[in-house]
Scaffold this motif. Structure first.
Motif, PDB file in Angstrom:
ATOM      1  N   THR A  63      -0.762   9.412  -3.040  1.00 45.23           N
ATOM      2  CA  THR A  63      -0.426   8.054  -3.482  1.00 45.23           C
ATOM      3  C   THR A  63       0.767   8.075  -4.432  1.00 45.23           C
ATOM      4  N   GLU A  64       0.727   8.938  -5.431  1.00 47.93           N
ATOM      5  CA  GLU A  64       1.815   8.980  -6.419  1.00 47.93           C
ATOM      6  C   GLU A  64       3.123   9.466  -5.804  1.00 47.93           C
ATOM      7  N   ARG A  65       3.053  10.389  -4.868  1.00 49.63           N
ATOM      8  CA  ARG A  65       4.264  10.829  -4.165  1.00 49.63           C
ATOM      9  C   ARG A  65       4.863   9.671  -3.367  1.00 49.63           C
ATOM     10  N   ASN A  66       4.001   8.910  -2.681  1.00 46.04           N
ATOM     11  CA  ASN A  66       4.486   7.773  -1.905  1.00 46.04           C
ATOM     12  C   ASN A  66       5.064   6.683  -2.799  1.00 46.04           C
ATOM     13  N   ILE A  67       4.460   6.464  -3.977  1.00 45.17           N
ATOM     14  CA  ILE A  67       4.991   5.463  -4.907  1.00 45.17           C
ATOM     15  C   ILE A  67       6.396   5.846  -5.348  1.00 45.17           C
ATOM     16  N   VAL A  68       6.612   7.101  -5.662  1.00 44.55           N
ATOM     17  CA  VAL A  68       7.951   7.567  -6.054  1.00 44.55           C
ATOM     18  C   VAL A  68       8.945   7.281  -4.936  1.00 44.55           C
ATOM     19  N   ASN A  69       8.578   7.590  -3.703  1.00 45.16           N
ATOM     20  CA  ASN A  69       9.486   7.366  -2.572  1.00 45.16           C
ATOM     21  C   ASN A  69       9.748   5.882  -2.326  1.00 45.16           C
ATOM     22  N   ILE A  72      -6.183  11.682   3.938  1.00 49.90           N
ATOM     23  CA  ILE A  72      -6.810  12.429   5.030  1.00 49.90           C
ATOM     24  C   ILE A  72      -5.749  12.858   6.037  1.00 49.90           C
ATOM     25  N   ALA A  73      -4.862  11.923   6.402  1.00 48.38           N
ATOM     26  CA  ALA A  73      -3.809  12.237   7.382  1.00 48.38           C
ATOM     27  C   ALA A  73      -2.851  13.304   6.860  1.00 48.38           C
ATOM     28  N   ALA A  74      -2.548  13.259   5.551  1.00 49.50           N
ATOM     29  CA  ALA A  74      -1.599  14.216   4.965  1.00 49.50           C
ATOM     30  C   ALA A  74      -2.268  15.517   4.541  1.00 49.50           C
ATOM     31  N   PHE A  88       1.619  -1.690  -6.980  1.00 46.16           N
ATOM     32  CA  PHE A  88       1.191  -0.967  -5.791  1.00 46.16           C
ATOM     33  C   PHE A  88      -0.314  -1.104  -5.622  1.00 46.16           C
ATOM     34  N   ASP A  89      -0.731  -1.583  -4.456  1.00 43.85           N
ATOM     35  CA  ASP A  89      -2.137  -1.714  -4.113  1.00 43.85           C
ATOM     36  C   ASP A  89      -2.589  -0.327  -3.661  1.00 43.85           C
ATOM     37  N   SER A  90      -2.846   0.531  -4.646  1.00 45.71           N
ATOM     38  CA  SER A  90      -2.933   1.964  -4.384  1.00 45.71           C
ATOM     39  C   SER A  90      -4.335   2.543  -4.446  1.00 45.71           C
ATOM     40  N   TYR A 129       0.877  -1.167   0.000  1.00 49.60           N
ATOM     41  CA  TYR A 129       0.000   0.000   0.000  1.00 49.60           C
ATOM     42  C   TYR A 129       0.915   1.217   0.000  1.00 49.60           C
ATOM     43  N   PRO A 130       0.776   2.111  -0.953  1.00 51.72           N
ATOM     44  CA  PRO A 130       1.626   3.312  -0.925  1.00 51.72           C
ATOM     45  C   PRO A 130       1.002   4.405  -0.060  1.00 51.72           C
ATOM     46  N   SER A 131       0.664   4.031   1.158  1.00 53.33           N
ATOM     47  CA  SER A 131       0.056   4.977   2.085  1.00 53.33           C
ATOM     48  C   SER A 131       1.090   5.514   3.073  1.00 53.33           C
ATOM     49  N   GLY A 132       2.329   5.164   2.869  1.00 54.08           N
ATOM     50  CA  GLY A 132       3.419   5.634   3.721  1.00 54.08           C
ATOM     51  C   GLY A 132       4.730   5.229   3.098  1.00 54.08           C
ATOM     52  N   SER A 133       5.704   4.925   3.930  1.00 56.31           N
ATOM     53  CA  SER A 133       7.010   4.501   3.432  1.00 56.31           C
ATOM     54  C   SER A 133       7.245   3.041   3.837  1.00 56.31           C
TER      55      SER A 133
END
Length: 181
Positions: free
Chosen positions: A100-106, A90-92, A78-80, A42-46
């Motif tokens: 999502t796309e920013r997290n995928i890049v990271n 919501i948290a960000a 990515f299960d995005s 999940y690209p919800s974080g790192s």
């Protein structure tokens, strides 16, 4: 004996892998073929240590099979789409697609730096319209053949967020987002 300098050595090999693309696998009709895929993150974080365990095991299996002559397809995705992406947004405080796309890049940057042997030419993300199109097409084929059906079922409904909430998002009978019963 020379001292191990991780920055120099790892940077060198990461550049070689980027240029040579040794983990890309062509479609082959014959020979020993293997497919290794771990869960899609999940690209919800790192990345965290749980990811390190799962993806390192898959990487070891991939290398073992390659060294034993197999053509190994080891893709990443990515299960995005869905609740984790919504909760991260919501948290960000941002739009789910942007977060999502920013997290995928990271995450991709971290995975490449670690050196896992993925075929980066074969990446999918479940929030992309091209993925959703084929998922919906496949579901309709299942439905047409009676392999999928529609029926009523009880759900956990959050009256505050106006959405169905997954079982893992309910704690002590309350929505984890807003606390509503």
């Amino acid at each position: 004996m020379d001292k191990y300098d991780p920055h120099t050595i790892e940077t060198k090999w990461q550049a070689v892998w980027e240029a040579e693309r040794p983990f890309e696998v062509p479609n082959v009709a014959e020979g020993d073929k293997s497919y290794v895929v771990e869960m899609l993150p999940y690209p919800s974080g790192s990345l965290h240590m749980g990811h390190m365990l799962v993806y390192t095991i898959g990487d070891v299996v991939t290398h073992f099979r390659r060294r034993n002559g197999a053509h190994v397809l080891h893709p990443m995705g990515f299960d995005s789409f869905g609740l984790p992406a919504e909760n991260a947004a919501i948290a960000a405080g941002g739009h789910p697609r942007e977060i999502t796309e920013r997290n995928i890049v990271n995450i991709r940057r971290s995975m490449r730096r670690i050196g896992w042997a993925y075929d980066w030419s074969r990446v999918l993300s479940t929030h992309e319209p091209s993925y959703i199109r084929w998922q919906q097409w496949l579901f309709l084929k299942f439905y047409e053949r009676g392999l999928a059906y529609r029926k009523g079922a009880p759900v956990k409904w959050c009256p505050n967020d106006q959405t169905v909430v997954a079982n893992e998002q309910v704690h002590d009978g309350r929505c984890e987002r807003c606390g509503a019963e």
